[in-house]
Enzyme design. Structure first.
Site, PDB file in Angstrom:
ATOM      1  CG  LEU A  54      -2.138  -0.701   1.169  1.00 18.62           C
ATOM      2  CD1 LEU A  54      -2.843  -0.586   2.669  1.00 18.62           C
ATOM      3  CD2 LEU A  54      -3.235  -0.343   0.220  1.00 18.62           C
ATOM      4  CG  ASP A  55      -0.013   4.805  -2.214  1.00 22.54           C
ATOM      5  OD1 ASP A  55      -0.470   5.692  -1.402  1.00 22.54           O
ATOM      6  OD2 ASP A  55      -0.872   4.483  -3.123  1.00 22.54           O
ATOM      7  CE  LYS A  56       5.863   8.782   4.398  1.00 22.06           C
ATOM      8  NZ  LYS A  56       6.980   9.314   4.061  1.00 22.06           N
ATOM      9  CB  SER A  94      -3.067   3.859   0.137  1.00 23.35           C
ATOM     10  OG  SER A  94      -3.090   4.606  -0.780  1.00 23.35           O
TER      11      SER A  94
END
Length: 227
Positions: free
Chosen positions: A102-104, A106
């Protein structure tokens, strides 16, 4: 399947014996894998107990499967040289690895495990593992937006697979993907001139985020077999 995954290879390395001698020990029935006596050069898993005669050569490894709520602002990496890394906030003594990313910016559901078999099984596209997200954007959602998102959008030189998209209110929608392209949802929205304000993953296959709050977790081992 490679030779390195076989009992014979394990015995050669562990007992410092020849391939011929290791195969002889197996065919004589002197070895047990996960409590079962074997007579063939079987495939072994990293978590299984290996016994030769009455000597435990490798103890059984307890496998953990954790549903964890990753908060916004944390990088999905165990590299402790990277600021705001995941390892710094995990409360477990044993090292568990995230399945997927999960990107930062999100938040939401991450699976954590020490079972190396789970990575490819969950994330490879051909397994069609569903991942569900709740997304809030900066402009009102239109029927055209829903249609284009669900039909597929070209990002990074490829068209995304068709997916399920449903408007929840004027600025929020749910989306179910079976892909895991880098920042896929954000890139899809950007192509349609929308900016993602918040993005939360709430489900991976049969595993739901449920009522977990940021940094909270629960065991989900009983559901892993369905992935």
């Amino acid at each position: 399947m490679t030779f390195r995954n076989r009992l014979q290879y394990f015995l050669v390395k562990r007992l410092q014996i020849s391939n011929k001698k290791a195969l002889e020990l197996i065919t004589l029935g002197e070895c047990w894998v996960a409590g079962k006596q074997v007579f063939e050069n079987v495939e072994i898993q990293a978590f299984q107990e290996i016994v030769w005669k009455e000597e435990i050569l490798r103890e059984e490894k307890k496998l953990h499967y954790i549903a964890f709520y990753k908060p916004v602002g944390i990088e999905t990496t165990l590299n402790q040289t990277i600021p705001d890394n995941l390892q710094a906030i995990l409360p477990f003594e044993e090292k568990l690895f995230p399945v997927g990313r999960l990107d930062k910016a999100s938040e939401g559901l991450l699976l954590l495990t020490n079972d190396g078999r789970l990575f490819d099984k969950t994330l490879r596209k051909e397994h069609q593992t569903e991942k569900e997200y709740i997304v809030t954007v900066d402009k009102p959602i239109t029927e055209s937006f829903i249609l284009q998102m669900s039909s597929g959008i070209t990002i990074m030189g490829q068209t995304t697979l068709p997916c399920s998209v449903e408007a929840l209110d004027e600025h929020t929608f749910s989306i179910i993907l079976v892909q895991g392209l880098n920042r896929q949802i954000r890139r899809m929205c950007y192509k349609l001139d929308y900016e993602v304000l918040s993005l939360k993953r709430i489900r991976i296959d049969q595993i739901h985020l449920g009522d977990l709050q940021p940094n909270e977790y629960r065991e989900v081992g009983k559901l892993i077999g369905e992935l």
